[in-house]
Enzyme design. Sequence first.
Site, PDB file in Angstrom:
ATOM      1  N   ASN A   1      38.090  38.127  34.321  1.00  0.00           N
ATOM      2  CA  ASN A   1      39.148  37.763  33.387  1.00  0.00           C
ATOM      3  C   ASN A   1      38.693  37.949  31.944  1.00  0.00           C
ATOM      4  OD1 ASN A   1      41.522  36.169  34.855  1.00  0.00           O
ATOM      5  ND2 ASN A   1      39.617  35.651  35.893  1.00  0.00           N
TER       6      ASN A   1
ATOM      7  N   HIS B   1      48.264  37.579  32.157  1.00  0.00           N
ATOM      8  CA  HIS B   1      47.012  37.224  32.818  1.00  0.00           C
ATOM      9  C   HIS B   1      46.189  38.509  32.843  1.00  0.00           C
ATOM     10  CE1 HIS B   1      44.621  35.147  36.083  1.00  0.00           C
ATOM     11  NE2 HIS B   1      44.297  36.403  36.295  1.00  0.00           N
TER      12      HIS B   1
ATOM     13  N   ASP C   1      40.743  31.294  39.444  1.00  0.00           N
ATOM     14  CA  ASP C   1      40.428  32.721  39.450  1.00  0.00           C
ATOM     15  C   ASP C   1      38.949  32.964  39.177  1.00  0.00           C
ATOM     16  OD1 ASP C   1      40.471  35.474  39.286  1.00  0.00           O
ATOM     17  OD2 ASP C   1      42.246  35.569  38.028  1.00  0.00           O
TER      18      ASP C   1
ATOM     19  N   CYS D   1      39.681  39.446  41.901  1.00  0.00           N
ATOM     20  CA  CYS D   1      40.465  39.208  43.116  1.00  0.00           C
ATOM     21  C   CYS D   1      39.702  39.742  44.315  1.00  0.00           C
ATOM     22  CB  CYS D   1      41.827  39.886  43.013  1.00  0.00           C
ATOM     23  SG  CYS D   1      42.831  39.711  44.513  1.00  0.00           S
TER      24      CYS D   1
END
Length: 284
Positions: A243, A201, A12, A234
């Site tokens: 994140n 997440h 990610d 994303c």
Amino acid sequence: MAVTITEVVLRDGLQDEPVVVAVADRVAIAEALVAAGLREIEAGSFVNPRRVPQMAGAEELFRQLPNPRTVRYSALALNARGVEHAVAAGVKQVNLVTSASQGHSRANAGRGVEEALRDLEPVVAAHPSVTFTAGISTAFVCPFDGEIAPEALLAVARRFAELGITRIGLADTLGTAEPEQVVRSLGVVRHELPDVDFSLHLHNAHGRALDTVDAAVELGVTRFDSAAGGYGGCPFAPGAHGNIATEELVAHLHARGVPTGVDEDALADAVTTVRVALARGRSL
């Protein structure tokens, strides 16, 4: 109660950066993360390299990852083709990901939620030796469809549970979900699927991700994803933020007396390794 952190910077974290990091540098990042005590690492994804060029070379990467007997490495897959490629590369744990919302599913996987789930069903049965986990993107808020009702999230989680998957991660893909909303949805899915181990997440748009962590820990959640350096996002979710940073999460938990098994000084070195790797990556 200890918390287990799944480090996702190699997947990610890198997938939303405007550079491609060489496989050798990704291996060096993995080595630094392992040295910091991280034992669950999502190392890459098997997706179309034309859509996510940052993940190219996943097969080569998985052959070179350090300490494969003591570290649980996983790979993300969105469809049956991705699973087959991951298995062929020797991946032992595959994280199947679909969306809770139709809009994000079409943008991210090129198909609706139901079609994405149907595609995954036979591939799970075909690989009994592989450990499958699941992730549900836009579990709380979607950039296209807005707020996700807990019942819609439950419907997707139930389909994964019916495949025998007992670990499911719920992703605040945009990072905009309020802690109260996450708690409400967690309550619904955990009540209806008590045999499933749910993790979170979290992305961090409004600086409230650690508040969500606190609320989830109070509920008994013991697994969280994070990315060293707070990288990530994303490519197919407009407005997605990075994140929750692993170093911030670890320090926050340690300050509250919650053990993680991660060494903060070594983790700081790992963050530096990530930054150096990104600085010399090939621009897209």
